[in-house]
Structure formats: C-alpha cells, structure tokens
Design an enzyme around this catalytic site. Structure first.
Site, PDB file in Angstrom:
ATOM      1  N   GLU A   1      -8.505  -7.032 -10.722  1.00  0.00           N
ATOM      2  CA  GLU A   1      -7.893  -7.062  -9.399  1.00  0.00           C
ATOM      3  C   GLU A   1      -8.828  -7.843  -8.474  1.00  0.00           C
ATOM      4  O   GLU A   1      -8.643  -9.013  -8.278  1.00  0.00           O
ATOM      5  CB  GLU A   1      -7.612  -5.649  -8.881  1.00  0.00           C
ATOM      6  CG  GLU A   1      -6.741  -5.678  -7.647  1.00  0.00           C
ATOM      7  CD  GLU A   1      -5.811  -4.479  -7.519  1.00  0.00           C
ATOM      8  OE1 GLU A   1      -5.839  -3.583  -8.363  1.00  0.00           O
ATOM      9  OE2 GLU A   1      -5.056  -4.448  -6.530  1.00  0.00           O
TER      10      GLU A   1
ATOM     11  N   GLU B   1     -12.236   5.005  -5.263  1.00  0.00           N
ATOM     12  CA  GLU B   1     -10.912   4.602  -4.792  1.00  0.00           C
ATOM     13  C   GLU B   1     -10.035   5.814  -4.483  1.00  0.00           C
ATOM     14  O   GLU B   1      -9.288   5.831  -3.521  1.00  0.00           O
ATOM     15  CB  GLU B   1     -10.232   3.778  -5.897  1.00  0.00           C
ATOM     16  CG  GLU B   1      -8.804   3.391  -5.600  1.00  0.00           C
ATOM     17  CD  GLU B   1      -8.233   2.473  -6.659  1.00  0.00           C
ATOM     18  OE1 GLU B   1      -8.637   2.597  -7.831  1.00  0.00           O
ATOM     19  OE2 GLU B   1      -7.385   1.632  -6.312  1.00  0.00           O
TER      20      GLU B   1
HETATM   21  C1  BGC Z   1      -5.909  -1.963  -4.369  1.00  0.00           C
HETATM   22  C2  BGC Z   1      -6.136  -1.488  -2.974  1.00  0.00           C
HETATM   23  C3  BGC Z   1      -5.017  -1.887  -2.102  1.00  0.00           C
HETATM   24  C4  BGC Z   1      -3.794  -1.246  -2.686  1.00  0.00           C
HETATM   25  C5  BGC Z   1      -2.538  -1.452  -1.938  1.00  0.00           C
HETATM   26  C6  BGC Z   1      -4.651  -1.376  -4.894  1.00  0.00           C
HETATM   27  O1  BGC Z   1      -4.350  -1.828  -6.149  1.00  0.00           O
HETATM   28  O2  BGC Z   1      -7.006  -1.685  -5.176  1.00  0.00           O
HETATM   29  O3  BGC Z   1      -7.346  -1.275  -2.579  1.00  0.00           O
HETATM   30  O4  BGC Z   1      -5.189  -1.697  -0.750  1.00  0.00           O
HETATM   31  O5  BGC Z   1      -3.592  -1.625  -4.031  1.00  0.00           O
HETATM   32  O6  BGC Z   1      -1.841  -0.326  -2.032  1.00  0.00           O
END
Ligand code: BGC
Length: 867
Positions: free
Chosen positions: A479, A745
């Site tokens: 990502e 996260e």
């Molecule tokens: C990311 C985030 C992002 C989110 C959006 C994720 O996959 O890691 O940090 O803000 O998607 O919902």
C-alpha cells in the site's frame, strides 16, 4: 540580538531552487527579555565575502521596519539558471540597536527554462535490463517480474583544473549518481515520487570535488522505484522501463566551460542487483560486483550502447523537499528462533529501512532475508499483513566476505529471518539501517510517566517510518500510499516533532495534482487507481483545506496558502454544489466514515457534515488572511448554513449528538458545531460514554485526534488523563503493553489471542498517534493562541493531571525555540517558560492566575489546591 539559521525556501543552503523569488527566513537569538526585531535588512551578493560584509551587488532589501523573520521574498533582478546568491541579514532589536551581519548563507538556482536542458533521456538496452529472478529455491515472487537495475556511464576528458561543476539529474525510476568511482551525495531514492505523468523532479549536485583534470567517468545506477516498480497493488503505474537524464556543467579555472550530457556515447551493463523493487525486495549476486564500474580507467567488458528514448511529456521541476537519507543504524538486540540454517533477528524497534548483511561463505551460497513487524505466537514471522509485498532480499555470496546493503527497496519491520546463513548467527552479521526523509527535529516532549513517554516514542517512530518521500499510511504492506486523512489528522502532531514545511509543501503539489476540474481531489496523493480513489471521502479530501491552513498557522507561509487557495475553495464548492441543503449526503466517494473505530459507529453523514462545516470555516479564515473579502463572506455564510443544518439534523436540546458516540461529540466540539449553551452538556455526555466503557475510547481515524482536546476543553481533564494512561483494551497503553514500538493501524492489531485475522493490520500507522499534539499543548501546555500565526503569541497553559509529576516540551518555531517545563510536588506547581524573540505568551497557571510575558525565560510558582 543576532539572526541565525538562515534558510531559503525553508532549506539550509539549497542548491537547485526553481522559485523565481525564493522566500528567505531566519531565526533570532537574544539574551534579553522582551526583545523583538524592529527592523531588518537582507543583502544578496555574488560572492561570499561581500555578503559577509553586508555588501549587496545583487539586491538589498534596504532597512525594512518589520518584525517579519520568515517568508521574506527576494525582490531583486530576475534570477538566472545556475545563479549562486550569497546572502546575509542584520536586524535591529527592540531598542533599535543593530546586530552584526549574520554568517552568510547561499542558495543556487536550478535550470529555470526548458531550453536549458540539452541532455537526452537514455535507457539501457533490453538485453541489459532483462529481469533475473530465478535464484531458487528460497524466494517466491509469484508471477511478479521486475526490471533489472543497471549501470549507465560515460567517460569524458576535463581540459584542465575545474573551478565549478554541477550535475543536473533526473530519472523515470530511481537513481544513484556516481563519478570517478565514488557515489555523489547521500540522497536515496532520487528523484523521489510525484505523479510522473504531470511532473518529474530533478536534483542538482555540486560535483566540483569529484572531478579531475584529464580522464573522468560519470554514471548512474538506475532502478525502477515508483515509476515502473510495484506501487500499492499495481506494477508499472507510470511506465514500462526506467530512463535517465544527466546534464553535467563544468567550468574551468580558465573561465571556459562545457556541458557533458546523457545521450549518444553512453553505455550500459547489468549491475549485481538481479532485481530491485520498493515492495518486493532486492536480489543481489555479489559474484557480479564491478567495484570499478565508474572509475575513469575501468576497462571491463560487456558494456552495450544505451538507447536514446523519447523525452517524457511531464514537466521537469526543481526538487523542493529534503531527500530520503539513512537516519540511523541499529544493532540486533536478540537472535530468537532457530531452524536448520534459519534464524530470526530482532532489531528491537519497528522501523522503515533495511539491513546490511556482512558475512562469509562459499561463493554461490544463497542467503534470503525476510522482514516482518511481528511474530506469530509460535515464534515464526508474521507476514500475512504484508499481503503481496514480498519484502524479501536475496543475496548470492561471493568468495571471501560479502557485504550487502540494498539500494532501491524499503521494508517496514522489526524482525528479520535469515535463511541459508553459513555458520552460527552472530548478531553482528546484520545491522539495521533506518531510512526516511531527512527532516530537522522541531520539538520534543517528555514527562514522568514511562507509559506516556513510550507513547511519544512510538509516535516519533511512526512519523519516521512513514515520512518517506511522501507521507504514507504504512511502510510495510502493498500500500504505502499518501492517504490524505491519515496526514490531515496527524499533521498537528507531526509539526511538533519535525520541520515538515518543505516536505509537505512538495506533497501539497502532489495533492493538488490529483485535482479535477469540478474541485474533487484524490483519497491518496500521488493518485493511483483514479477510478477508485479519484473522488475523496469526507475527512480525506478535506486534507486539501486543512493541511495548507495548518502549515500557514505553523510556518506563516502565506505564499503556500495563496497557491493552495483555489484548490481549497474548489473542494468545498464541489461538496456544497452536490449538497444544497448543507447536509453532506451525496458525493461522499468511498466514504470511510470514522475509519477503524472500535465498538462504535458514528453516522457517516454526520461525520461528513461536520467535516464540511470545518472546511468551509477554514476557507473563510484563509480568505480573510489572503484579503479575499468576497470569498471570506461567502464561506462565512456557507459555514453558518452547514452549522445550522448540522444542529438541526444531529443535535438534541439536551446536548446529545446523534449516535451518541465519542467521535460525534469530539467532532461537534472541535469544529464548533454546538451552540455555546450546549457545549458543557455535550462534554458531559462524552465523558459519560467514556465512563460507561470502563474508561475506554471508541474513536477511529477521524475522531481520535479530537477526543482528548474535546474532553479537556469541556473541563474533563480527569477523563482525558484516564484515557491517556489507560492500558487495557482498547487504548494507546494497551498497544504498548502488547509490545508496540510504533502506533498501530487498528486498536485490536494484536490481542491476547494473537495478531488480528484481517491482513489489513499494519503495526506502523500514525493516525492514532494524532494524540501527540495534546501532550505538547495540553499536558506540557505549549501551544499558540487560536488567532496567532507563526507562534507570534504563545499560549502556555499546562494541565497537570493523572500520575504525572513533571512534563517538559520545546518547539523550534519559525521565531526560535519556545519551551515549557513544569514540576509539581505535594502542593506546589513550578513552571519555567522560554519565549523566543518576537513572540509573547499568555501564561495560565493551574490556580487560575494569568500572566502576559514577552520573550526570554520566565519562572512561576503557585500553590496548588488538592495536588
Ligand atoms: C489505509 C489507510 C486509509 C484507509 C482509507 C487503508 O487501507 O491504510 O490508512 O486512510 O485505507 O480507509
């Protein structure tokens, strides 16, 4: 009073500026109380000695009656490509006494006109860059096929001693510049990441000391990087293969000069790197090393002519941000597991970077390194959260000692598994190398609580691991995108820790590059998957409003605000146009809501409408700062309408916010969506929810930043402290108790049961670290007043609470260092405050007394009741 730390465009002695009128700034040092700059003079000269003596042969500002120490625009004659400007400043203090001239500083211009570029874009021939990935059996890269990194080089004669030489370099891909057997500079992953379809950065290097009279050789190692490697879930987003642009300008002592350029005459050969990719890792065959590949006298064979390729349509732009560099090295803290020839090394800290391997074995031995942030309960590497990022480096050993350090990959990890290592696992075989954008430290916070100090530590490491070229969500999985909400909520905290001015000035260009004619911006910048992320969600797209405004308030950069203003207006108008009744019902993009909240679901429409009001209010303020009276009035009215719609749709007369969630209350309080008379009731309702949950939070990405300020701001500091120091699930302290060394996260990334089952489970995501600014502003008590810009007026208001006996913080503001330090004993509270020259401070003490002080150091002591 003395001016110091002179900067042009926010950078110390930058080479290669693209701004026609660079902005100059400096800080002040003074040992007097109540001092300020009453006047300044800037001189710009063509040589250093002259600038040091205050002589201006390019431009003098004259004596300017102004306290301004930043954003002073160069207003002299039009600057030329490559022009070198030495400059100095002197200031007058509060009594009108002049300082000495500052130490001189310098800036140098880049190539300002497209026709200044005479070099051609070149690429290695296909035979050289064909991928080699068959290093069995220890690596499985699926069906991924990268481009092989290669060397490109050319020899040339210097017709005498060199007075000055500059290399102007860019790539579609990533490069390292080499001259005469040595690497130039310490920058990594250049030219950096932008939307290469729109703009490609170039760098300028002073290479004078690298050249010699007679034979020379210039070259580059070229890899795929973001341009044609894997970005998030896609390969070759911007192009199929890398290419390079080099223009070397040499000036001789005789006054003659010449330009050496990439083009015909360049040759290419494979590098010992077999493949290299930011996400997949790097393969390296030490038997193929060619240490003299870029030495003037290298006569190795196997070089093939480079091909000249079509120049890209995108604009070449000067680099404005600091580069990625090695920031630190780490030693192995433990060797954990063992299998047959397989070991797990612990580096004791989750971070972004790689390892250097130093070992001996038989030539041809294959050693594989796999990287992970955590271990499974059975001690094996937890790699499920990397998803398709293979994050594997493979090294084929040479005879004797092999030293391997990857060039163009990056891993987010704490643990490294080594497979195939000959002999015993000596911890010194590996060294951790921490990489990230090289940002100056801008502040620190410490306090008596080990838990809170660890939280601060984790926040800093999440910043370091994610401010890598752009602000990313995470450094480990497939990502690593510039997610806008993550940055938007974390920005106030980031500004406490690091000087992010030029780093984010660059990123705001990336963000504005995602803009559409109707005003929409992307969820991520640079934009990938435009069909999916091209129209941002509430709280995400609002970054285009919140970030420029916050940077303006922190660094006073009015030019940046002016440049972002059309995009700020465009975004709010885009939302407003689709939602005429002022409730943000339509056009919410992927609508992530209060992403990753825990045990609470705040109505998404409410979150969206709150953000709409917040952004409209900021645009009104920005318009005011820019003197755009019509726009200011229009957005004041719009914000008012949205607030009214919010109140009507989501508020009850007893101060309830629909959904009754912490995030609902936190946003309503932070964004001033409650009538004055309801704030106290809303604060009580918020506190009651925390209590009901056994003193736990429930906020996701958008609510978390505002939770403790909302509690504190309504008089519930005790509740705020209980959350701050909580260590049962869910809480910051719980992450720490589970061994976190960076922010996670998700609140439940790892529980007693083990790691979360979902593969979206990063252990290095800074959004929940957005609490950090509260430690500086509310705990230590170091903030700026709500209407202050560039820390002109500090608000020093410590809130001792919880178990804390002392706290201290400093911030290097655009005016100089501001600091607060407090200690409390049984019934005494002592405070020391440092105010930089040109600023003053409102000081509020725990006993309710207040003081107003000017610059300098100040001490206070009060008797606390019930402390
Ligand atoms: C990311 C985030 C992002 C989110 C959006 C994720 O996959 O890691 O940090 O803000 O998607 O919902």
């Amino acid at each position: 009073m003395q001016p110091c730390r002179l900067r042009a465009e926010g950078l110390l002695d930058p080479v290669g500026l693209g701004e026609a009128r660079p902005q100059l700034s400096w800080e002040l040092e003074s040992d007097r109380q109540d001092d300020f700059q009453s006047r300044y003079q800037v001189v710009v000269s063509s040589d250093e000695a002259r600038a040091a003596a205050g002589l201006a042969d390019v431009w003098s500002s004259g004596e300017v009656l102004s306290p301004t120490t930043f954003g002073v625009e160069y207003r002299g004659p039009k600057l030329q490509s490559g022009q070198r400007c030495y400059w100095a400043v002197r200031v007058w203090d509060a009594d009108g006494a002049p300082s000495r001239w500052s130490e001189p500083a310098v800036w140098e211009m880049g190539l300002l006109r497209p026709e200044d570029w005479v070099a051609s874009w070149i690429a290695p021939p296909g035979e050289v860059s064909a991928p080699v990935q068959d290093v069995p059996p220890r690596v499985d890269l699926g069906d991924w096929r990268g481009v092989r990194p290669c060397y490109l080089r050319m020899g040339f004669e210097a017709r005498g001693p060199v007075a000055r030489a500059r290399a102007y370099v860019s790539a579609q891909g990533v490069y390292e510049l080499w001259i005469n057997g040595a690497r130039v500079g310490t920058d990594l992953l250049r030219p950096g990441w932008t939307d290469y379809r729109i703009r490609i950065p170039y760098q300028v290097y002073d290479v004078t000391p690298h050249l010699q009279a007679g034979s020379n050789r210039i070259g580059a190692l070229l890899g795929s990087g973001w341009f044609c490697g894997r970005v998030a879930w896609e390969d070759r987003v911007y192009g199929e293969s890398p290419s390079l642009l080099i223009q070397l300008r040499v000036e001789y002592l005789t006054g003659a000069g010449e330009t050496v350029v990439s083009g015909a005459g360049w040759e290419s050969a494979p590098a010992p790197l077999l493949w290299s990719d930011l996400l997949m890792g790097e393969g390296y065959d030490a038997r193929l090393e060619r240490p003299s590949w870029c030495c003037a006298d290298d006569d190795s064979t196997g070089w093939l002519p480079c091909v000249v390729v079509q120049p890209p349509a995108a604009k070449l732009v000067a680099q404005v941000a600091p580069p990625v560099r090695v920031l630190a090295e780490r030693r192995v803290t433990g060797v954990l597991g063992s299998g047959i020839g397989r070991w797990v090394f612990d580096l004791g800290q989750n971070f972004a970077g790689w390892v250097r391997l130093r070992c001996r074995g038989d030539a041809g031995t294959v050693v594989a390194l796999r990287f992970a942030e955590a271990l499974n309960n059975d001690g094996s590497l937890y790699t499920a959260n990397l998803r398709t990022a293979a994050a594997t480096d493979v090294v084929v050993l040479r005879e004797g000692e092999t030293v391997f350090e990857p060039k163009f990959t990056l891993h987010g990890f704490r643990y490294v598994e080594i497979d195939g290592l000959p002999g015993s696992p000596d911890p010194d075989v590996l060294t951790g190398v921490v990489a990230g954008t090289d940002l100056a430290r801008a502040g620190a916070f410490e306090c008596s609580s080990p838990l809170v100090t660890q939280l601060q530590h984790n926040i800093e490491w999440s910043l370091r691991g994610n401010f890598v070229e752009i602000p990313t969500d995470c450094p480990q999985r497939d990502e690593r995108l510039g997610w806008t909400a993550d940055l938007q909520v974390f920005l106030p905290t980031a500004c406490c820790i690091a000087d992010v001015h030029s780093f984010l000035t660059k990123w705001l260009t990336d963000l504005m590059d995602t803009g559409r004619p109707d005003g929409a911006v992307g969820d991520v910048a640079p934009l990938v998957r435009p069909n999916l992320f091209g129209r941002a969600a509430p709280g995400w797209g609002d970054a285009v409003v919140a970030v420029p405004w916050f940077l303006y308030r922190t660094y006073g950069d009015l030019r940046l605000l002016r440049r972002c203003f059309p995009a700020m207006v465009g975004w709010v108008d885009y939302v407003a146009a689709a939602n005429p009744d002022r409730v943000w019902r339509y056009q919410r993009g992927n609508d992530y809501g209060d992403w990753l909240s825990v045990g609470a679901d705040t109505p998404r429409e409410l979150v969206a409408t709150a953000y709409h009001a917040f952004s409209a209010g900021i645009v009104a303020q920005a318009a005011g700062a820019l003197g755009e009276a019509r726009e200011r009035d229009r957005f004041v009215a719009l914000a008012e309408e949205i607030r009214a719609a919010f109140a009507q749709s989501y508020l009850t007369p007893d101060g309830r916010v629909l959904g009754d969630t912490q995030t609902g209350y936190a946003l309503a309080l932070a964004f001033h969506l409650l009538p004055e008379g309801l704030r106290a009731a809303a604060g009580r309702n918020l506190a009651a929810d925390v209590r009901r949950r056994g003193w736990h939070l429930s906020t996701g990405f958008l609510g978390v930043a505002h939770l403790l300020p909302a509690l504190g701001g309504t008089g519930h500091f005790d509740v705020a402290y209980s959350l701050l120091e909580q260590d049962s699930f869910p809480s910051w302290g719980y992450q720490i108790r589970q061994g976190a060394t960076t922010l996670w996260e998700r609140w439940d990334g790892r529980t007693e049961a083990g790691v979360h089952a979902d593969t979206m489970n990063s252990f290095n995501h800074y959004a929940f670290g957005s609490v950090g600014v509260w430690l500086y502003e509310a705990v230590a008590g170091l903030a700026q007043c709500p209407d202050s810009v560039g820390f002109e007026r500090l608000l020093v208001h410590p809130h001792p609470g919880g178990s804390l006996r002392w706290a201290r913080a400093y911030r290097d503001t655009v005016r100089g260092r501001a600091s607060v330090s407090w200690v409390r004993s049984t019934n005494r509270f002592e405070l020391e405050v440092g105010v930089p020259p040109g600023a003053d401070a409102e000081v509020r003490l725990p006993d309710g007394s207040e003081a107003h002080v000017g610059s300098g150091r100040h001490r206070f002591a009060v008797t606390e009741q019930g402390a």
